[in-house]
Design a protein around this motif. Structure first.
Motif, short mmCIF file in Angstrom:
data_model
loop_
_atom_site.label_atom_id
_atom_site.label_comp_id
_atom_site.label_asym_id
_atom_site.label_seq_id
_atom_site.Cartn_x
_atom_site.Cartn_y
_atom_site.Cartn_z
N ASN A 31 -40.28 -29.28 46.08
CA ASN A 31 -40.00 -28.17 45.16
C ASN A 31 -39.12 -27.15 45.85
OD1 ASN A 31 -41.72 -25.80 46.20
ND2 ASN A 31 -43.17 -27.51 46.19
N PRO A 32 -38.42 -26.33 45.10
CA PRO A 32 -37.45 -25.38 45.68
C PRO A 32 -38.07 -24.31 46.58
CG PRO A 32 -37.10 -25.61 43.32
CD PRO A 32 -38.37 -26.32 43.64
N SER A 33 -39.37 -24.07 46.48
CA SER A 33 -39.98 -23.03 47.31
C SER A 33 -40.48 -23.55 48.65
CB SER A 33 -41.13 -22.36 46.55
OG SER A 33 -42.15 -23.30 46.31
N GLN A 35 -40.72 -24.55 52.41
CA GLN A 35 -40.09 -24.14 53.68
C GLN A 35 -40.16 -25.35 54.60
OE1 GLN A 35 -41.30 -20.36 55.28
NE2 GLN A 35 -40.65 -20.94 57.32
N SER A 92 -31.97 -24.96 48.39
CA SER A 92 -33.17 -24.10 48.31
C SER A 92 -33.98 -24.19 49.59
CB SER A 92 -34.04 -24.50 47.13
OG SER A 92 -33.38 -24.27 45.92
N TRP A 93 -34.17 -25.39 50.10
CA TRP A 93 -34.93 -25.57 51.34
C TRP A 93 -34.25 -24.86 52.50
CZ3 TRP A 93 -35.50 -31.56 50.72
CH2 TRP A 93 -36.43 -31.84 49.72
N ASN A 96 -34.69 -21.12 52.22
CA ASN A 96 -36.06 -20.75 52.58
C ASN A 96 -36.32 -20.86 54.07
OD1 ASN A 96 -36.66 -20.34 49.88
ND2 ASN A 96 -37.48 -22.39 49.61
N CYS A 103 -30.02 -14.92 54.74
CA CYS A 103 -30.02 -15.55 53.42
C CYS A 103 -28.95 -15.01 52.45
CB CYS A 103 -31.40 -15.47 52.78
SG CYS A 103 -31.56 -16.51 51.32
#
Length: 183
Positions: A31-33, A35, A92-93, A96, A103
């Motif tokens: 998932n995009p969140s 880390q 996204s990774w 994060n 960022c």
């Protein structure tokens, strides 16, 4: 009969949905969140950070998105939507995995390979002060009251950082005869 979408890349047929060996495969836990690595890139830790990220991307079969070996397909290619989705996931990774100060500087880069190159170009250059510090640590590192394992571990940490922080020599011949890669 409902068959999974397929794409064609250089004569190779790729099943997009169910083939977990495909770089286009996304696991339900991806998932995009997410880390990727436990430590964020702050700049000075680029070498260790990048090695950790590469290891994580290999495990997720997504390294080809950052190393440039899986370029964006043409817009009418069946793989195009899947490439865009996976590329966005990798971006996204990576976002994060960098500090809040870094960022915003990569927020508008829309290709994972370009983002990776941007970070490499900015942070892989070791500053002369850090290089000097590592050389000093190597010169003055002694076993003292430490056991051999502790001494060797400390030596290895400093040596590996120093070794991996040195600039690479680039070959300029067409068929490498200068042996610059091994130097």
């Amino acid at each position: 009969m409902n068959r999974p979408p397929r794409g064609n890349r250089g004569g190779e047929v790729i099943v997009l949905v169910e083939d977990n060996t495909s770089p286009y495969y996304l696991h339900a836990s991806d998932n995009p969140s997410l880390q990727l690595v436990p430590h964020l890139l702050i700049g000075s830790n680029y070498i260790n950070w990048s090695r950790s990220v590469v290891t994580a991307l290999i495990a997720k079969n997504k390294l080809s998105f950052v190393n440039g070996s899986l370029p964006r397909p043409l817009i009418d290619d069946l793989l195009s939507p899947s490439w865009i989705r996976c590329n966005s996931m990798v971006i996204s990774w990576l976002r994060n995995s960098v500090s809040p100060q870094i960022c915003p500087s990569i927020m508008y880069i829309e290709d994972a390979h370009e983002l990776w190159l941007d970070l490499r170009d900015r942070f892989s250059q070791i500053d002369s002060a850090r290089s000097y510090q590592l050389k000093q640590q190597l010169m003055f590192l002694t076993q003292g009251s430490s056991n051999v394992n502790t001494y060797f571990t400390n030596l290895r940490i400093v040596w590996d950082e120093f070794k991996h922080s040195q600039p690479l020599a680039w070959c300029t011949c067409t068929t490498c005869r200068c042996d610059s890669a091994s130097k």
